[in-house]
Design an enzyme around this catalytic site. Structure first.
Site, short mmCIF file in Angstrom:
data_model
loop_
_atom_site.label_atom_id
_atom_site.label_comp_id
_atom_site.label_asym_id
_atom_site.label_seq_id
_atom_site.Cartn_x
_atom_site.Cartn_y
_atom_site.Cartn_z
N THR A 1 -8.61 2.00 6.87
CA THR A 1 -8.06 0.96 5.99
C THR A 1 -7.86 -0.31 6.82
O THR A 1 -7.17 -0.26 7.84
CB THR A 1 -6.67 1.35 5.42
N GLY B 1 -2.58 2.95 8.68
CA GLY B 1 -2.16 1.72 8.00
C GLY B 1 -3.05 0.55 8.38
O GLY B 1 -3.66 0.55 9.45
N ASP C 1 0.85 -1.19 0.00
CA ASP C 1 0.00 0.00 0.00
C ASP C 1 0.89 1.24 0.00
O ASP C 1 1.76 1.38 0.86
CB ASP C 1 -0.89 0.04 1.25
N ASN D 1 -19.61 -5.03 3.05
CA ASN D 1 -20.02 -3.80 3.73
C ASN D 1 -21.28 -3.31 3.00
O ASN D 1 -21.75 -3.95 2.05
CB ASN D 1 -18.88 -2.77 3.78
N THR E 1 -21.58 -5.50 7.15
CA THR E 1 -20.92 -4.57 8.08
C THR E 1 -21.32 -3.15 7.71
O THR E 1 -21.42 -2.81 6.52
CB THR E 1 -19.39 -4.71 8.06
N ASP F 1 -11.00 -6.03 7.06
CA ASP F 1 -10.10 -7.19 7.11
C ASP F 1 -9.95 -7.70 8.54
O ASP F 1 -9.96 -8.91 8.80
CB ASP F 1 -8.73 -6.83 6.52
#
Ligand code: ADP
Length: 296
Positions: A234, A273, A16, A185, A210, A238
Site C-alpha cells: 500500500t 501502512g 485507511d 501501473n 510502473t 504514491d
C-alpha cells in the site's frame, strides 16, 4: 538537498481501515481475521507525506469531512510538515478506505466522502497556490471534473503536473496530453490505453508505467526496481510518484528520477501502512549506495 522544490498535491485524504486475515471471506462467509489497524492515507495525502519526508516544500489542496477523522488527517499532515491551510472541510464524512490484506496483497474499497466534494471552483480559488508551485501531483480519487480543472489551471500557469491515473478510469485525451508525466501501473495502463506499447511511443518520455518488482518502463527504456521483500505494498505507487516529482522538479533526467523513485518505493514497502515506511532523502541515497556496492 540544496533547495526544497515546491510541490503542490491536489488529491484525496482518507482514513485507511486495514483488516489483515489469512484468507478473503467468500460472499456470505464470516471469518476471524488477525488484526485491525487504522492508518492515515488517501493517494493525495500519501503523496504529500512522501514528498515532505523526502525534503520537498509541500502544500496540499483537498477536502476532509467535519468529523474526527478529518481532524486527525489534517493533524498528521501538519506533523509531517505539509501545509494544510488549503484543505477545506465539507459537510459530510471524511474519505475512508477499507483495505483487506491477505499475504501482502490488498483488496480495497474506497468511500470517497469529502474527497468528492472537492469541486472545480475550489481549484479556481487556489489558482495562486498552483501558480507558485514547481510541480503539481494529481491522482484520480477526486471528481474527474476537478482533475480537469486542476490540469487546466496547471496548463495556464505553465506548471508541469504528474498525473497518477489511480484508481484507473478512462480519461479525456486532453488531460493525458497536457500532463508532463502520466504514471499508471500495469493494470491502470491497460484500462487507459488499448495498446500500451503503442501508447509508450505516442507519449515518449511522458508515459511512465510502473511494473511492481520489475520497476518501470517508458519510451526511452526500462529502469530496474530494487529487489526487496514486500511487507505491504500500500502506498508504493504514491511514494514512487512523490519521489519522481521531487527529482524532476530538481532538474534530474527521467531515468535518474525513476531510479530514485524505485528506491524510495522499495524502502516504503518494507513496512505496514502507506505512510509509515516512507523514507527520507538521506535514507534513499544511503539505500541506493548500499545496493550499488552490494546488489543482492
Ligand atoms: P502500485 O503500487 O501503484 O500498484 P506498482 O505495483 O507498479 O504500483 O509499484 C510502484 C513502484 O513501487 C514500482 O515501480 C517499484 O519501484 C516499487 N515496487 C512495487 N513492488 C515492488 C517490489 N515487490 N519490489 C521492489 N519494488 C517494488
Amino acid at each position: 538537498m540544496s533547495q526544497q522544490p515546491k510541490i503542490t498535491v491536489i488529491g484525496s485524504l482518507n482514513m485507511d481501515l486495514t483488516v489483515t486475515s489469512a484468507k478473503r471471506p467468500a460472499a456470505g462467509e464470516t471469518i476471524l481475521g488477525e488484526r485491525f489497524e487504522t492508518f492515515p492515507g488517501g493517494k493525495g495525502a500519501n503523496q504529500a507525506v512522501a514528498a515532505a519526508r523526502l525534503g520537498a516544500d509541500v502544500t496540499m489542496i483537498g477536502m476532509v469531512g467535519q468529523d474526527p477523522f478529518g481532524d486527525e488527517l489534517m493533524q498528521v499532515l501538519r506533523q509531517e510538515g505539509v501545509k494544510t491551510e488549503h484543505i477545506g472541510r465539507a459537510d459530510t464524512s471524511s474519505g475512508v478506505a477499507v483495505i483487506q490484506v491477505v499475504d501482502g496483497d490488498n483488496s480495497i474499497t474506497v468511500i470517497p466522502g469529502a474527497n468528492f466534494k472537492l469541486m472545480p471552483d475550489y481549484i479556481e480559488e487556489k489558482r495562486d497556490v498552483i501558480q507558485n508551485s514547481e510541480i503539481v501531483l494529481i491522482q484520480l480519487e477526486i471528481p474527474l471534473e476537478t482533475v480537469a480543472a486542476a490540469a487546466k489551471c496547471c496548463e495556464e500557469a505553465n506548471v508541469p503536473y504528474i498525473l497518477n491515473p489511480a484508481p484507473a478510469q478512462p480519461l479525456p485525451y486532453e488531460i493525458i496530453n497536457q500532463a508532463a508525466y502520466i504514471t499508471p501501473n500495469e493494470s491502470e495502463a491497460a484500462i487507459l490505453f488499448e495498446d500500451t506499447d503503442k501508447a509508450l511511443q505516442e507519449f515518449p518520455d511522458k508515459l511512465v508505467i510502473t511494473k511492481g518488482e520489475e520497476g518501470v518502463v517508458y519510451s526511452g527504456g526500462h529502469v530496474a526496481a530494487f529487489p526487496v521483500s514486500a511487507v505491504d505494498t500500500t502506498g508504493a505507487g504514491d511514494t514512487f510518484n512523490a519521489a519522481l516529482g521531487l527529482m524532476l522538479a530538481s532538474g534530474s533526467p527521467l531515468a535518474e528520477a525513476c531510479s530514485y523513485a524505485n528506491a524510495a518505493a522499495a524502502l516504503q514497502i518494507g513496512s505496514h501502512g502507506a505512510q509509515a515506511g516512507m523514507p527520507t532523502d538521506a535514507e534513499v541515497i544511503a539505500f541506493m549506495r548500499q545496493k550499488e556496492e552490494n546488489p543482492l
